[in-house]
Scaffold this motif. Structure first.
Motif, PDB file in Angstrom:
ATOM      1  N   THR A 102      43.219  94.997  80.458  1.00  0.00           N
ATOM      2  CA  THR A 102      42.408  96.218  80.494  1.00  0.00           C
ATOM      3  C   THR A 102      43.205  97.415  79.977  1.00  0.00           C
ATOM      4  O   THR A 102      42.681  98.249  79.231  1.00  0.00           O
ATOM      5  CB  THR A 102      41.922  96.486  81.929  1.00  0.00           C
ATOM      6  N   GLU A 103      44.470  97.487  80.360  1.00  0.00           N
ATOM      7  CA  GLU A 103      45.322  98.588  79.890  1.00  0.00           C
ATOM      8  C   GLU A 103      45.447  98.570  78.370  1.00  0.00           C
ATOM      9  O   GLU A 103      45.336  99.611  77.707  1.00  0.00           O
ATOM     10  CB  GLU A 103      46.703  98.473  80.535  1.00  0.00           C
TER      11      GLU A 103
ATOM     12  N   HIS B 178      42.149  99.573  76.540  1.00  0.00           N
ATOM     13  CA  HIS B 178      41.901 101.013  76.518  1.00  0.00           C
ATOM     14  C   HIS B 178      42.610 101.700  75.354  1.00  0.00           C
ATOM     15  O   HIS B 178      42.287 102.845  75.009  1.00  0.00           O
ATOM     16  CB  HIS B 178      42.339 101.648  77.841  1.00  0.00           C
ATOM     17  N   GLN B 179      43.561 101.012  74.731  1.00  0.00           N
ATOM     18  CA  GLN B 179      44.314 101.580  73.607  1.00  0.00           C
ATOM     19  C   GLN B 179      43.702 101.203  72.255  1.00  0.00           C
ATOM     20  O   GLN B 179      44.230 101.583  71.210  1.00  0.00           O
ATOM     21  CB  GLN B 179      45.764 101.097  73.658  1.00  0.00           C
TER      22      GLN B 179
END
Length: 333
Positions: free
Chosen positions: A26-27, A30-31
């Protein structure tokens, strides 16, 4: 000193799937960068990229029918951890791209070669301007068909390619094979407008126990949950036109295989019931007879979704893919 990428055994695993997806995947997601470009006939095509990981090499992921780049977040995470920038597009008529029929869940296309033209436009207008020294390609299922045709028609662009359960033929009952394409053409004419091929229906979440795609319950459930959270991604059965266009394109893959100069690794799912695995042999033979580099590997026991399968099958499939790509590694300066 060159920093070694994670080992194959550090690929995302089912035991930690929920934690991995909720955390680092998820991290990373998000990028992402996202955008649109105009494909053939002014169709808006959506794309996503994860860049800044390697200035020299990138992998272009070409997904299959009914899919979206949203589905491949775990794969993108594994590709990035192996040291690649990643690019992907959603084909016309599915994902976040423009739909081509009034029924937005109908899998439809006007001309299969439009998929190939869209991929070329994506590479020329979005990927190449980044200035990578090496471009690789990973095509799954229908994306394998598109990748095969792209490689045959655009030599010199892709360093190495992996075809995951490519649609070089569709698994159809023997008695239906001679009449499948002409029947689909007749049905298209009778329907008058894009409609489902005989036996096909809008999207519905088939229960895990009867699904022909994967033996990974946790990955399958995540995929189905994703489509409930983002219902705009849902695609059901193909149109009559898609059927005969797809069958014709699969045949062209084999007839044009000798024109492919890019080294190819063809990964076959041993228990695939979606694709005609016998067609893989024809494609491989056509490349070999033309003195082209085509490696062939069967993942025994695997179902169609090699990139979404249980670890027992997914890990060796991806390990083979990375081994194939690394044969073209840029030497240390």
């Amino acid at each position: 000193m060159t920093v070694q990428p994670p080992s194959f055994f550090e690929l995302s695993q089912e035991n930690d799937f929920e934690e991995t997806m909720a955390g680092p995947v998820t991290e990373l997601w998000h990028q992402r960068q996202e955008g649109m470009f105009q494909g053939s006939n002014h169709t808006n095509i959506g794309w996503a990229a994860l860049t800044g990981n390697n200035p020299d090499k990138a992998i272009i992921v070409v997904n299959g029918r009914i899919e979206s780049y949203w589905k491949y977040q775990e794969l993108f995470y594994d590709l990035v951890r192996q040291g690649y920038d990643v690019f992907a597009l959603d084909h016309r008529g599915q994902g976040v791209s423009d739909r081509l029929a009034e029924d937005t869940e109908l899998g439809h296309v006007g001309h299969f070669d439009d998929y190939v033209s869209d991929l070329d436009t994506f590479i020329e207008s979005v990927v190449k301007p980044k200035g990578y020294q090496q471009l690789f390609m990973l095509g799954h299922s229908m994306g394998g068909t598109i990748t095969s045709l792209y490689l045959a028609r655009h030599p010199g662009t892709i360093e190495r390619a992996v075809l995951s359960a490519p649609m070089h033929g569709i698994n159809i009952n023997k008695w239906m094979r001679p009449i499948a394409s002409p029947l689909a053409r007749v049905m298209e004419q009778l329907q008058g407008q894009p409609s489902y091929a005989p036996g096909q229906v809008p999207y519905y979440p088939k229960p895990f126990g009867s699904n022909p795609l994967t033996q990974s319950k946790v990955r399958y459930q995540w995929f189905r949950d994703l489509y409930e959270r983002k219902p705009e991604l849902k695609i059901g059965g193909p149109s009559a036109r898609w059927v005969w266009q797809g069958l014709a394109a699969a045949k062209r893959c084999i007839s044009e295989a000798g024109n492919i100069s890019t080294p190819v690794l063809l990964l076959q799912a041993g228990e695939d019931t979606i694709i005609d695995n016998a067609a893989h042999q024809q494609f491989h033979q056509a490349m070999v007879q033309a003195n082209r580099d085509c490696q062939f590997k069967v993942i025994e026991g695997a179902r169609h979704e090699l990139l979404f399968e249980a670890d027992t099958y997914r890990t060796p499939a991806l390990a083979s893919a990375f081994e194939h790509f690394r044969k073209a590694e840029i030497p240390d300066a």
